[in-house]
Every structure is written in C-alpha cells, then in structure tokens.
Design an enzyme around this catalytic site. Structure first.
Site, PDB file in Angstrom:
ATOM      1  N   GLY A  16      53.091  17.205  27.755  1.00 48.92           N
ATOM      2  CA  GLY A  16      52.368  18.080  28.344  1.00 48.92           C
ATOM      3  C   GLY A  16      51.797  18.580  27.983  1.00 48.92           C
ATOM      4  O   GLY A  16      52.178  19.578  27.083  1.00 48.92           O
ATOM      5  N   ARG A  30      50.140  31.931  11.496  1.00 47.72           N
ATOM      6  CA  ARG A  30      50.188  32.908  10.397  1.00 47.72           C
ATOM      7  C   ARG A  30      51.118  33.526   9.931  1.00 47.72           C
ATOM      8  O   ARG A  30      51.267  34.519   9.438  1.00 47.72           O
ATOM      9  CB  ARG A  30      50.011  34.185  11.353  1.00 47.72           C
ATOM     10  CG  ARG A  30      48.026  34.202  11.958  1.00 47.72           C
ATOM     11  CD  ARG A  30      47.245  34.643  11.924  1.00 47.72           C
ATOM     12  NE  ARG A  30      45.780  34.542  11.717  1.00 47.72           N
ATOM     13  CZ  ARG A  30      44.781  35.195  12.675  1.00 47.72           C
ATOM     14  NH1 ARG A  30      45.202  36.308  14.153  1.00 47.72           N
ATOM     15  NH2 ARG A  30      43.380  34.748  12.763  1.00 47.72           N
ATOM     16  N   ASP A 109      60.763  18.879  26.533  1.00 46.83           N
ATOM     17  CA  ASP A 109      61.904  18.122  26.280  1.00 46.83           C
ATOM     18  C   ASP A 109      62.026  17.092  25.973  1.00 46.83           C
ATOM     19  O   ASP A 109      62.520  16.875  25.026  1.00 46.83           O
ATOM     20  CB  ASP A 109      62.643  18.098  27.556  1.00 46.83           C
ATOM     21  CG  ASP A 109      62.493  17.960  29.192  1.00 46.83           C
ATOM     22  OD1 ASP A 109      61.248  17.016  28.806  1.00 46.83           O
ATOM     23  OD2 ASP A 109      63.596  17.629  29.953  1.00 46.83           O
ATOM     24  N   SER A 111      59.839  16.032  24.108  1.00 41.91           N
ATOM     25  CA  SER A 111      59.318  15.967  23.160  1.00 41.91           C
ATOM     26  C   SER A 111      60.210  16.115  21.758  1.00 41.91           C
ATOM     27  O   SER A 111      60.568  16.060  20.567  1.00 41.91           O
ATOM     28  CB  SER A 111      57.907  17.156  22.288  1.00 41.91           C
ATOM     29  OG  SER A 111      56.847  16.610  22.971  1.00 41.91           O
ATOM     30  N   THR A 132      55.963  24.525  27.938  1.00 39.48           N
ATOM     31  CA  THR A 132      55.558  23.294  29.818  1.00 39.48           C
ATOM     32  C   THR A 132      55.602  24.709  30.692  1.00 39.48           C
ATOM     33  O   THR A 132      56.129  25.580  30.834  1.00 39.48           O
ATOM     34  CB  THR A 132      57.288  22.136  30.151  1.00 39.48           C
ATOM     35  OG1 THR A 132      56.699  21.903  31.442  1.00 39.48           O
ATOM     36  CG2 THR A 132      57.659  22.578  29.918  1.00 39.48           C
ATOM     37  N   ASP A 136      61.450  24.149  32.515  1.00 37.33           N
ATOM     38  CA  ASP A 136      63.509  23.524  33.081  1.00 37.33           C
ATOM     39  C   ASP A 136      63.171  23.112  32.264  1.00 37.33           C
ATOM     40  O   ASP A 136      64.334  22.678  32.784  1.00 37.33           O
ATOM     41  CB  ASP A 136      62.189  22.371  34.137  1.00 37.33           C
ATOM     42  CG  ASP A 136      61.493  21.624  33.200  1.00 37.33           C
ATOM     43  OD1 ASP A 136      60.498  21.550  32.222  1.00 37.33           O
ATOM     44  OD2 ASP A 136      61.219  20.229  34.158  1.00 37.33           O
ATOM     45  N   ARG A 178      57.481  18.244  38.464  1.00 36.10           N
ATOM     46  CA  ARG A 178      58.255  16.594  38.023  1.00 36.10           C
ATOM     47  C   ARG A 178      59.914  16.260  38.764  1.00 36.10           C
ATOM     48  O   ARG A 178      60.049  16.127  39.804  1.00 36.10           O
ATOM     49  CB  ARG A 178      57.261  16.122  37.419  1.00 36.10           C
ATOM     50  CG  ARG A 178      57.136  14.470  37.518  1.00 36.10           C
ATOM     51  CD  ARG A 178      56.555  13.407  36.141  1.00 36.10           C
ATOM     52  NE  ARG A 178      56.987  15.026  35.056  1.00 36.10           N
ATOM     53  CZ  ARG A 178      56.355  14.164  33.995  1.00 36.10           C
ATOM     54  NH1 ARG A 178      56.247  12.977  33.754  1.00 36.10           N
ATOM     55  NH2 ARG A 178      56.896  14.880  33.342  1.00 36.10           N
ATOM     56  N   LYS A 218      55.787  29.613  67.726  1.00 36.33           N
ATOM     57  CA  LYS A 218      54.575  29.741  68.266  1.00 36.33           C
ATOM     58  C   LYS A 218      53.536  29.989  68.615  1.00 36.33           C
ATOM     59  O   LYS A 218      53.226  29.234  69.067  1.00 36.33           O
ATOM     60  CB  LYS A 218      55.853  30.254  70.062  1.00 36.33           C
ATOM     61  CG  LYS A 218      56.072  29.176  70.596  1.00 36.33           C
ATOM     62  CD  LYS A 218      56.952  28.945  72.088  1.00 36.33           C
ATOM     63  CE  LYS A 218      56.467  30.415  72.547  1.00 36.33           C
ATOM     64  NZ  LYS A 218      57.055  30.329  74.232  1.00 36.33           N
TER      65      LYS A 218
HETATM   66  P1  ADP Z   1      57.294  16.451  27.007  1.00 35.49           P
HETATM   67  O1  ADP Z   1      57.632  16.676  25.779  1.00 35.49           O
HETATM   68  O2  ADP Z   1      56.526  17.309  27.477  1.00 35.49           O
HETATM   69  O3  ADP Z   1      58.753  16.398  28.326  1.00 35.49           O
HETATM   70  P2  ADP Z   1      57.070  13.829  27.166  1.00 35.49           P
HETATM   71  O4  ADP Z   1      57.880  13.806  27.953  1.00 35.49           O
HETATM   72  O5  ADP Z   1      56.012  12.799  27.378  1.00 35.49           O
HETATM   73  O6  ADP Z   1      56.314  15.052  27.716  1.00 35.49           O
HETATM   74  O7  ADP Z   1      57.577  13.586  26.042  1.00 35.49           O
HETATM   75  C1  ADP Z   1      56.355  13.913  24.343  1.00 35.49           C
HETATM   76  C2  ADP Z   1      56.838  12.448  23.254  1.00 35.49           C
HETATM   77  O8  ADP Z   1      57.614  12.532  23.037  1.00 35.49           O
HETATM   78  C3  ADP Z   1      56.391  11.129  24.224  1.00 35.49           C
HETATM   79  O9  ADP Z   1      55.390  10.338  24.277  1.00 35.49           O
HETATM   80  C4  ADP Z   1      57.357  10.460  22.920  1.00 35.49           C
HETATM   81  O10 ADP Z   1      56.375  10.539  22.055  1.00 35.49           O
HETATM   82  C5  ADP Z   1      58.364  11.480  22.442  1.00 35.49           C
HETATM   83  N1  ADP Z   1      59.817  10.885  22.991  1.00 35.49           N
HETATM   84  C6  ADP Z   1      59.658  11.399  24.462  1.00 35.49           C
HETATM   85  N2  ADP Z   1      61.282  10.495  24.686  1.00 35.49           N
HETATM   86  C7  ADP Z   1      61.448  10.407  23.759  1.00 35.49           C
HETATM   87  C8  ADP Z   1      63.024   9.799  23.414  1.00 35.49           C
HETATM   88  N3  ADP Z   1      64.200   9.881  24.904  1.00 35.49           N
HETATM   89  N4  ADP Z   1      63.271   9.900  21.717  1.00 35.49           N
HETATM   90  C9  ADP Z   1      62.448   9.823  20.685  1.00 35.49           C
HETATM   91  N5  ADP Z   1      61.010  10.288  21.357  1.00 35.49           N
HETATM   92  C10 ADP Z   1      60.668  10.620  22.952  1.00 35.49           C
END
Ligand code: ADP
Length: 329
Positions: A16, A30, A109, A111, A132, A136, A178, A218
């Site tokens: 995201g 940098r 999380d 990523s 994000t 959270d 979410r 009211k």
């Molecule tokens: P964010 O990083 O904002 O939480 P996502 O949950 O969509 O976004 O995760 C981003 C990307 O990270 C996913 O599209 C995927 O490529 C990778 N990813 C997410 N969850 C996992 C996981 N459990 N194991 C490995 N890669 C993951």
C-alpha cells in the site's frame, strides 16, 4: 562504523502506498551517497526485484521529491512472492548479479514478511522502514503516512460537517483501516464525531442507533459516524442502510473517503519521520544489522525483528477510545 562490506544498496517501495514514501526514498539515497554507497532504485516493489527493474540513483534523482505524494519508484503487489520460492530466488540472483549487497524495503507488514523470507532463506541483508497510512505496525509508535492521512480525513470530515449541519443530515463516513481503527479514532476525536465504529471494539448497529436516540441528542438531527473500513458490521453503505430503518427521523447520507487518504503532499511530521528512518536504515545496514524494521519508540530510534513486527498489530490506546466517547456526548 565498518563500511567495508556494503558498497551497493537497493531500495524499493512495496504494498500500500503512503504519503512520505518519496521522503523515505530520498533519505535512503542521500544517506547512501554520504556513506560512499551506491544506491540502486528498484521499481514496483518485489515485481521489479524479480524482473530486474533496477536503476542506479544519483543525488539529483531524488531532488524535489520530498513534497510529493505517491512513490517515484512505484509500488505493486505480487502475492506469488509469498508462495513461490523460485521467484524469491530470482530476486536474490538479480540482486547478486548486480553486486547489490543489501536492501531497504519501504512498506507495510506484508512487505516485511517478504523481506523476512529473503533474509532467512538466502541470508541476504534487508532492513525495513514502516510506511502505511494505517499506523498498525507493531513495534513503532508511528508509521510514515499516517499523519498525512489523518489530516486529509480530518479536512474532508470538517467539510462534511458543514453540510450535515446545514441540512440536518446524519453522515456515515468510511475511512481507511482494514485491520485497525487508528485513522477512525484519531479523526473521530479531531472532528468531534458522534460515534466511531472500528474493528478492535465490538458494537452493534442497534447500539449506535440507540445512542443517536438518547435524551442528550434529542434536539440534534445531524451527526457524523466514522466507520473504519475493516468494521465487522460491514461497509458504511451497509451500516447506513440498516441504520436508516432504525432511525427514520434522520436523513442519512454516506461518504466513503477512499483513496484520497493515500495521496497528497506529506505533512511535516511524515517528512521528518521518513528522513530519520531512511537515514537510520542505511546506518543499520552499515552496522551489520539485518532482518529488522527501523521504527520509533518513545521518540527514540528502535530496531524490531521483522518476525515481531509482523506478529500482531499495534493496539489502540484505550485512553483515546475513552476520550472519544466522553467528548461525543
Ligand atoms: P503492505 O506491505 O502494505 O502490508 P501487502 O500486504 O499487499 O502490503 O504486501 C506487499 C507485498 O509483499 C505482497 O504483494 C507480496 O509480494 C509480499 N508479501 C506479502 N505477504 C507476504 C508473505 N507472507 N510472504 C512473502 N511475501 C509477502
């Protein structure tokens, strides 16, 4: 500082998008250059890692981006990255082929789960920067993008309040979040919303509607209920439709703020946070740290293992919920 080992660092933005990602990229680039490390931009998150969409960055590559929303490196989602080890192997092969020694992952999380696998399966050094709008991520008081998002939501809800008052409308306003009600709780307090529906606190439509009928309310025929996207009661549209049957005295309207909360020029706070975390992420790699997220705890830089950062979500401060309730009567 032992700067002998790290000569080239890759940086990517994933998942995201959030305002302040550009400020974080700029800080990483940098800070690398300052430490005689070559920064390499990786486009479209893990997709770019697998497809080898790399570009060496110069100091001027990140000129005049601190004030921009979005991410100049683009973002993407690649769900197969979680399930297909071959893709992760391709990513690592691409990095090694280009002599990239370490990686900075700017994201949420999800990523960090991907980053954790790169560290554990291949021993590749990775440091994460929490970015994000949802705020959270466990282990940091603040994530990049949250401050801008709540200000965007607050300004929008202030405008909705004007029209709600003029026409005696009851608005259900859906904000992002979410899995977490941070955006909802902060904007509810900041805009004086009458009620808030968040994933962390179970409630019912009957509960919300009976509050709207209380003695104190009211003489009020307008109001704002903030609904967090992840509410177990459904979307604001669904909640409003059921509420309209229980509150025939109100003219009910719905606004879903949606993606405007992700965009826009980052706030001062997000720019400063991104600049700090970007710099400390590079320092952490130089110091040999890996498999960690660089966060902020009690105003101090902190290092949290990816596993821990992904293990749960930050809880909402109960004091904020208490205050929101007291002030909404
Ligand atoms: P964010 O990083 O904002 O939480 P996502 O949950 O969509 O976004 O995760 C981003 C990307 O990270 C996913 O599209 C995927 O490529 C990778 N990813 C997410 N969850 C996992 C996981 N459990 N194991 C490995 N890669 C993951």
């Amino acid at each position: 500082m032992d700067n002998n080992k790290i000569k080239k660092v890759g940086v990517l933005t994933s998942g995201g998008d959030a305002p302040g990602m550009n400020a974080a990229i700029r800080s990483v680039v940098r800070s690398c250059i300052y430490n005689n490390i070559i920064p390499v931009g990786i486009y479209r998150g893990y997709k770019g890692l697998v497809r080898k969409n790399f570009e060496t960055m110069e100091s001027h590559s990140v000129s005049k981006i601190i004030q921009l929303g979005g991410t100049i490196l683009k973002s993407s989602r690649l769900p197969e990255f979680a399930t297909d080890k071959l893709l992760r192997k391709m990513a690592i092969d691409n990095l090694r082929e280009d002599m990239i020694d370490a990686l900075v992952v700017i994201g949420g999380d999800g990523s960090f789960r991907g980053a954790d696998l790169l560290v554990k399966e291949f021993g590749f050094p990775v440091v994460g920067i929490p970015c994000t709008i949802d705020n959270d991520i466990y282990g940091t008081d603040l994530t990049i993008g949250f401050d801008t998002a709540i200000n965007t939501a607050m300004e929008a809800i202030d405008k909705i309040r004007d029209t709600a008052d003029s026409h005696n409308h009851l608005f259900f306003v859906e904000v992002m979040g979410r899995d977490a009600g941070f955006i909802a709780t902060h904007t509810a307090i900041a805009t004086g919303a009458e009620a808030t529906i968040i994933p962390e606190v179970p409630t019912s439509i009957e509960n919300i509607c009976s509050y709207m009928k209380t003695e104190r309310r009211k003489n009020k025929t307008s109001g704002i209920v903030i609904v967090s996207e992840g509410s177990e009661l459904g979307s604001a549209v669904e909640i409003a439709s059921r509420a309209s049957q229980l509150l025939p005295e109100y003219k009910i309207r719905v606004v879903t703020l949606g993606h405007i909360q992700r965009g826009g020029s980052p706030s001062t706070r997000d720019r400063v946070l991104a600049s700090m975390l970007g710099n400390h992420a590079v320092d952490a790699l130089i110091e040999g740290k890996s498999g960690i997220m660089v966060g902020l705890k009690g105003g101090q830089i902190s290092y949290i293992p990816f596993k821990e950062a992904c293990s749960r979500h930050n809880p909402i401060d109960p004091d904020m919920l208490r205050i929101a309730k007291i002030l909404s009567i």
